[in-house]
Write an enzyme that holds these catalytic residues in place. Structure first.
Site, PDB file in Angstrom:
ATOM      1  N   THR A 196       0.795  -1.289   0.209  1.00  0.00           N
ATOM      2  CA  THR A 196      -0.058   0.061  -0.038  1.00  0.00           C
ATOM      3  C   THR A 196       0.922   1.165  -0.010  1.00  0.00           C
ATOM      4  O   THR A 196       0.512   2.081  -0.704  1.00  0.00           O
ATOM      5  CB  THR A 196      -0.971  -0.139   1.153  1.00  0.00           C
ATOM      6  OG1 THR A 196      -1.773  -1.042   1.017  1.00  0.00           O
ATOM      7  CG2 THR A 196      -1.951   1.258   1.377  1.00  0.00           C
ATOM      8  N   ASN A 225      -6.010  -8.900  -7.716  1.00  0.00           N
ATOM      9  CA  ASN A 225      -6.127  -9.529  -6.526  1.00  0.00           C
ATOM     10  C   ASN A 225      -7.224 -10.438  -6.416  1.00  0.00           C
ATOM     11  O   ASN A 225      -7.175 -11.445  -5.505  1.00  0.00           O
ATOM     12  CB  ASN A 225      -5.821  -8.822  -5.356  1.00  0.00           C
ATOM     13  CG  ASN A 225      -6.663  -7.487  -5.465  1.00  0.00           C
ATOM     14  OD1 ASN A 225      -6.664  -6.688  -6.529  1.00  0.00           O
ATOM     15  ND2 ASN A 225      -7.378  -7.489  -4.456  1.00  0.00           N
ATOM     16  N   GLN A 253       0.508  -9.135  -6.375  1.00  0.00           N
ATOM     17  CA  GLN A 253       0.011 -10.511  -6.641  1.00  0.00           C
ATOM     18  C   GLN A 253       1.199 -11.199  -7.536  1.00  0.00           C
ATOM     19  O   GLN A 253       0.963 -12.400  -7.510  1.00  0.00           O
ATOM     20  CB  GLN A 253      -1.300 -10.596  -7.179  1.00  0.00           C
ATOM     21  CG  GLN A 253      -2.527 -10.008  -6.187  1.00  0.00           C
ATOM     22  CD  GLN A 253      -2.572 -10.972  -4.843  1.00  0.00           C
ATOM     23  OE1 GLN A 253      -2.239 -12.211  -5.000  1.00  0.00           O
ATOM     24  NE2 GLN A 253      -3.037 -10.245  -3.985  1.00  0.00           N
ATOM     25  N   GLY A 291       6.270  -8.019   0.711  1.00  0.00           N
ATOM     26  CA  GLY A 291       6.909  -9.511   1.284  1.00  0.00           C
ATOM     27  C   GLY A 291       5.830 -10.335   1.680  1.00  0.00           C
ATOM     28  O   GLY A 291       5.945 -11.573   1.359  1.00  0.00           O
ATOM     29  N   CYS A 341     -16.268  -6.259   3.260  1.00  0.00           N
ATOM     30  CA  CYS A 341     -17.764  -5.883   3.343  1.00  0.00           C
ATOM     31  C   CYS A 341     -17.682  -4.657   3.952  1.00  0.00           C
ATOM     32  O   CYS A 341     -16.835  -4.355   4.809  1.00  0.00           O
ATOM     33  CB  CYS A 341     -18.440  -6.866   4.153  1.00  0.00           C
ATOM     34  SG  CYS A 341     -18.068  -7.111   5.845  1.00  0.00           S
TER      35      CYS A 341
HETATM   36  N1  PLP Z   1      -1.974  -4.115  -4.414  1.00  0.00           N
HETATM   37  C1  PLP Z   1      -2.666  -5.470  -4.638  1.00  0.00           C
HETATM   38  C2  PLP Z   1      -2.915  -5.972  -6.046  1.00  0.00           C
HETATM   39  C3  PLP Z   1      -2.897  -6.415  -3.400  1.00  0.00           C
HETATM   40  O1  PLP Z   1      -3.373  -7.570  -3.370  1.00  0.00           O
HETATM   41  C4  PLP Z   1      -2.546  -5.957  -1.908  1.00  0.00           C
HETATM   42  C5  PLP Z   1      -2.877  -6.382  -0.848  1.00  0.00           C
HETATM   43  O2  PLP Z   1      -4.016  -7.376  -0.745  1.00  0.00           O
HETATM   44  C6  PLP Z   1      -1.909  -4.645  -1.913  1.00  0.00           C
HETATM   45  C7  PLP Z   1      -1.843  -3.829  -3.007  1.00  0.00           C
HETATM   46  C8  PLP Z   1      -1.393  -4.177  -0.569  1.00  0.00           C
HETATM   47  O3  PLP Z   1      -0.591  -4.832  -0.109  1.00  0.00           O
HETATM   48  P1  PLP Z   1      -0.088  -4.590   1.515  1.00  0.00           P
HETATM   49  O4  PLP Z   1      -1.141  -5.575   2.217  1.00  0.00           O
HETATM   50  O5  PLP Z   1       1.439  -5.070   1.664  1.00  0.00           O
HETATM   51  O6  PLP Z   1      -0.315  -3.234   1.794  1.00  0.00           O
END
Ligand code: PLP
Length: 377
Positions: free
Chosen positions: A68, A145, A173, A194, A318
């Site tokens: 994120t 995802n 992913q 990670g 949700c």
């Molecule tokens: N981007 C995608 C496509 C994801 O699947 C996720 C997590 O589910 C994220 C970003 C966010 O990653 P993180 O949980 O390390 O913040």
């Protein structure tokens, strides 16, 4: 527990745990004394290992605290760096919230936001030619995802490149599952995390070309090329690198193994009346199966499976306890009622044939029971 939520997070690999534990004794890698230099060496070794596994230079590897965070730095930082020349941000309807919500935030800040739609199978396309004119940044994920749908990135990158627009790729992913070569891909920035491939939770990666570099979002000591200030999490970086090394070494065999397991699941799912598989297997990650069942709520499906000791997800968060259809599936044009009855089943390196057999033995009954529970109006 039979775990089918590897796309949310997966178990930390023993090699990563050991590497993390050993490195957890290290101190500040910016320290000018012996233990600081030792810490810096270990950090730079991890950076070099990551760079060699992902086809980039060590200086292009920036350690962050999550996927994120990496997505936010790339999108906001690139817009901030370029908005005086180009105030437009191009993204897609199926991005993870880390990009989707960030793009909406930028729109609130005055950016012009253009969102590319997807086909009924979940692949981004550009009927409005958003990629034909320069923008501050284009963000397109590599694989979704929820559905695992692998996006036509080479096309997106080539077209954005032709207008001199930087491209950010959310590869959260994909890293550790498909081969990634950052230089060959030609993206400007790329995000990974990670904990998706067996590293520690709370460590992310941003691959960032030297130029154009995103503006930093936080300001401080200038670590990580000034793009991500803050004392670097050396143990996290080391654990991530160890997990990535193992995931890449096992990648080809593992992809074959899980593809076989996924096929068994597909064979079982397609015997359930009305089931709709939301992305064709040949164009999706072998780890992801996204399937909708008629006349059932996703949260009932999850509860029925949970009662049988199976952990799965609907793929969509949700809101306030109300089961909502996934905006990704709605963007694909899946009927709202059908989309509410969706399961995302994701496989990982610890998934066994017995796990899959167990799920197959319980799935049809769970669907019937969820259908009996009925739908909220
Ligand atoms: N981007 C995608 C496509 C994801 O699947 C996720 C997590 O589910 C994220 C970003 C966010 O990653 P993180 O949980 O390390 O913040």
């Amino acid at each position: 527990m039979r775990y089918f939520d590897h796309a949310a997070t997966t178990m930390m690999r023993p090699v990563a745990r050991e590497a993390w534990l050993n490195a957890s004794r290290l101190l500040n890698p910016a320290g000018q004394y012996q233990v600081g230099r030792k810490s810096r060496r270990v950090l730079e070794d991890a950076r070099e290992l990551v760079a060699s596994l992902l086809g980039c230079e060590p200086i292009e590897v920036i350690f962050t605290a999550s996927g994120t965070e990496s997505d936010n730095i790339a999108l906001v930082g690139q817009w901030q760096a370029r908005k005086e020349q180009h105030n437009r941000v191009v993204s897609t309807a199926i991005e993870h919230a880390a990009i989707y919500e960030t793009a909406r935030y930028l729109a609130d800040q005055g950016a012009q936001l253009d969102v590319m739609p997807v086909t009924p199978e979940g692949f981004v396309h550009d009927p409005d030619n958003f990629l034909e004119t320069p923008a501050a940044v284009v963000a397109c994920m590599w694989a979704n995802n929820e559905t695992g749908a692998i996006q036509p990135l080479p096309d997106v990158i080539a077209r954005a490149d032709a207008t001199g627009t930087p491209v950010h790729v959310d590869a959260v992913q994909v890293v550790g599952k498909l081969p990634v070569n950052f230089h060959e891909l030609g993206a400007t920035t790329l995000a990974a995390s990670g904990h998706k491939f067996g590293g520690p939770r709370g460590v992310g990666l941003l691959l960032a070309k030297r130029s154009p570099a995103p503006h930093p979002l936080i300001h401080g000591g200038g670590q990580e090329r000034g793009i991500r200030s803050g004392t670097v999490n050396v143990a996290g970086a080391v654990g991530l690198a160890a997990a990535l090394e193992e995931a890449c070494a096992d990648m080809a065999a593992e992809a074959q193994r899980v593809a076989k397991l996924k096929q068994q699941l597909i064979d079982a799912v397609t015997t359930i009346p009305g089931a709709r598989i939301n992305t064709p297997a040949e164009f999706a990650l072998p780890t992801h199966l996204n399937v909708s069942f008629p006349n059932a709520e996703g949260d009932s499906l999850i509860m029925m499976l949970d009662a049988a000791g199976i952990a799965a997800s609907t793929g969509s968060a949700c809101a306030n306890g109300v089961n909502r259809a996934s905006r990704v599936l709605l963007a694909q044009g899946v009927d709202e009622k059908l989309a509410r009855g969706t399961l995302r089943l994701t496989l990982g390196y610890t998934t066994t044939e017995e796990d899959v057999e167990y799920l197959i033995n319980h799935l049809a009954k769970a669907v019937t029971m969820a259908q009996r529970a009925g739908m909220a109006s």
